[in-house]
Design a protein around this motif. Structure first.
Motif, short mmCIF file in Angstrom:
data_model
loop_
_atom_site.label_atom_id
_atom_site.label_comp_id
_atom_site.label_asym_id
_atom_site.label_seq_id
_atom_site.Cartn_x
_atom_site.Cartn_y
_atom_site.Cartn_z
N PHE A 1 0.82 -1.21 0.00
CA PHE A 1 0.00 0.00 0.00
C PHE A 1 0.85 1.26 0.00
CE2 PHE A 1 -3.66 2.60 1.57
CZ PHE A 1 -4.49 2.28 0.51
N VAL A 2 1.99 1.22 0.70
CA VAL A 2 2.90 2.37 0.68
C VAL A 2 3.46 2.57 -0.72
CG1 VAL A 2 5.16 3.19 1.46
CG2 VAL A 2 3.50 2.35 3.13
N TRP A 3 3.83 1.47 -1.38
CA TRP A 3 4.33 1.56 -2.75
C TRP A 3 3.28 2.17 -3.66
CZ3 TRP A 3 2.31 -0.83 -7.09
CH2 TRP A 3 3.07 -0.70 -8.26
N ALA A 4 2.05 1.70 -3.55
CA ALA A 4 0.98 2.21 -4.40
C ALA A 4 0.68 3.68 -4.09
CB ALA A 4 -0.29 1.37 -4.21
N ASN A 5 0.66 4.04 -2.81
CA ASN A 5 0.36 5.41 -2.42
C ASN A 5 1.48 6.36 -2.79
OD1 ASN A 5 -1.43 7.31 -1.18
ND2 ASN A 5 -0.05 7.39 0.57
N ALA A 6 2.72 5.86 -2.85
CA ALA A 6 3.85 6.70 -3.26
C ALA A 6 3.66 7.19 -4.69
CB ALA A 6 5.15 5.92 -3.15
N ASN A 7 3.09 6.36 -5.54
CA ASN A 7 2.84 6.75 -6.92
C ASN A 7 1.77 7.83 -7.02
OD1 ASN A 7 4.68 4.87 -7.95
ND2 ASN A 7 3.16 3.24 -7.83
N VAL A 8 0.82 7.81 -6.09
CA VAL A 8 -0.26 8.79 -6.11
C VAL A 8 0.24 10.14 -5.63
CG1 VAL A 8 -2.55 9.37 -5.24
CG2 VAL A 8 -1.96 6.99 -5.69
N GLY A 9 0.90 10.12 -4.46
CA GLY A 9 1.25 11.38 -3.81
C GLY A 9 2.46 12.07 -4.37
N GLY A 10 3.27 11.37 -5.14
CA GLY A 10 4.48 11.98 -5.64
C GLY A 10 5.55 12.04 -4.55
N GLY A 11 6.67 12.66 -4.88
CA GLY A 11 7.74 12.80 -3.91
C GLY A 11 8.73 11.65 -3.93
N GLY A 12 8.42 10.59 -4.67
CA GLY A 12 9.35 9.49 -4.80
C GLY A 12 9.20 8.44 -3.74
#
Length: 301
Positions: free
Chosen positions: A137-148
């Motif tokens: 979920f962190v990997w997926a949410n990283a793509n949404v929120g940006g910032g790498g």
């Protein structure tokens, strides 16, 4: 980063509570010598979760753009499924998770071998489930929120570290936390996070060519947002709280709205059911105590 911090905190606290229950029960039941086996299972779970996160981050890099987007979209959909299941599972099982874990400990220790090695598996499965969900979920949410990925990982790690500290303090009785309220309100936040991941999954699948309408925007305020918010602080806040991006296709925005339209009423209804059940149990307990305090009145009634 905020979204990943909340994910790490919530999932980490769930795992910490599992560890607290397992260790406390082993100690109180005279099985403290078996604690290292639970710790071995927990260490295995952490290694597997970290490896899974690394695979998600670095695995698809050698693939074509379309393949990366297709894999990203598919995994994001799986992440949404996991967090949705977690929301329902926590609402149903949170009140008896302690008894369930104790039963599993007894079963593991009382197996024919009698050595308790099954506790390694119990520790690995109990904590590993939370770890794998967090990594995905962190990997997926990283793509949404940006910032790498680095920023996303930092947020999740800080959340997990906070959860570990809270778990230690709870175990020692140094702090009291209303877990029911904590999980209820973080559930609402996670619903918005999951809605954002769902929308991003749709966008990935559009970019991969599996779904149409990638340039058919519901709105595109990118230029306006850069003008009124050149530092991107406001955009970051909106992304963190509502999981909205400045430009979204009609299909992606529709997916965001659909998830919220389905999940928010369900969560509100479940919250009310939990409150009603809590009041019923409190009333029954008060009635039982009154009956014990005045048995004569109970007989007359």
């Amino acid at each position: 980063m905020l979204g990943n911090y909340i994910i790490g905190l919530r999932e980490g606290l769930e795992a910490a509570l599992v560890v607290v229950v397992l260790m406390a029960y082993l100690g109180k039941s005279g099985r403290a010598h078996l604690k290292p086996r639970v710790w071995a299972g927990i260490a295995l779970a952490i290694l597997v979760s970290v490896g899974f996160g690394a695979l998600l981050t670095f695995g698809p890099r050698g693939l074509t753009f379309q393949a990366q987007e297709a894999i990203g979209g598919g995994l994001s959909l799986i992440a949404v499924g996991f967090v949705t299941w977690m929301i329902f599972w926590m609402g149903k099982a949170s009140h008896n998770i302690s008894a369930e874990l104790k039963s599993k400990v007894d079963s593991a220790v009382e197996r024919p071998s009698g050595t308790g090695w099954a506790l390694v598996i119990l520790g690995a499965v109990s904590v590993g489930r939370e770890g794998l969900e967090t990594a995905l979920f962190v990997w997926a949410n990283a793509n949404v929120g940006g910032g790498g990925t680095g920023v996303a990982t930092l947020g999740a790690v800080l959340g997990i570290l906070t959860a570990v500290v809270l778990g230690v303090l709870l175990n020692r009785g140094a702090v009291k936390l209303n877990l029911s309220s904590f999980f209820t309100w973080t559930t609402y936040f996670l619903v918005f996070v999951a809605a954002g991941v769902f929308a991003y999954a749709i966008t990935d699948l559009q970019e991969a060519g599996f779904l149409p309408g990638i340039h058919d925007y519901a709105f595109d305020v990118s230029a306006w947002a850069l003008t009124v918010d050149p530092n991107g602080i406001g955009i970051a806040i909106v992304k963190a709280i509502f999981q909205l991006t400045p430009a979204m296709s009609k299909l992606a925005f529709g997916a965001w709205l659909l998830y919220l339209a389905v999940m928010l009423p369900i969560c509100i209804w479940r919250h009310r059911q939990i409150i009603a059940g809590r009041k019923e149990r409190a009333a029954a307990k008060a009635a039982a105590q009154a009956s014990e305090a005045n048995p004569a009145a109970s007989v007359v009634a």
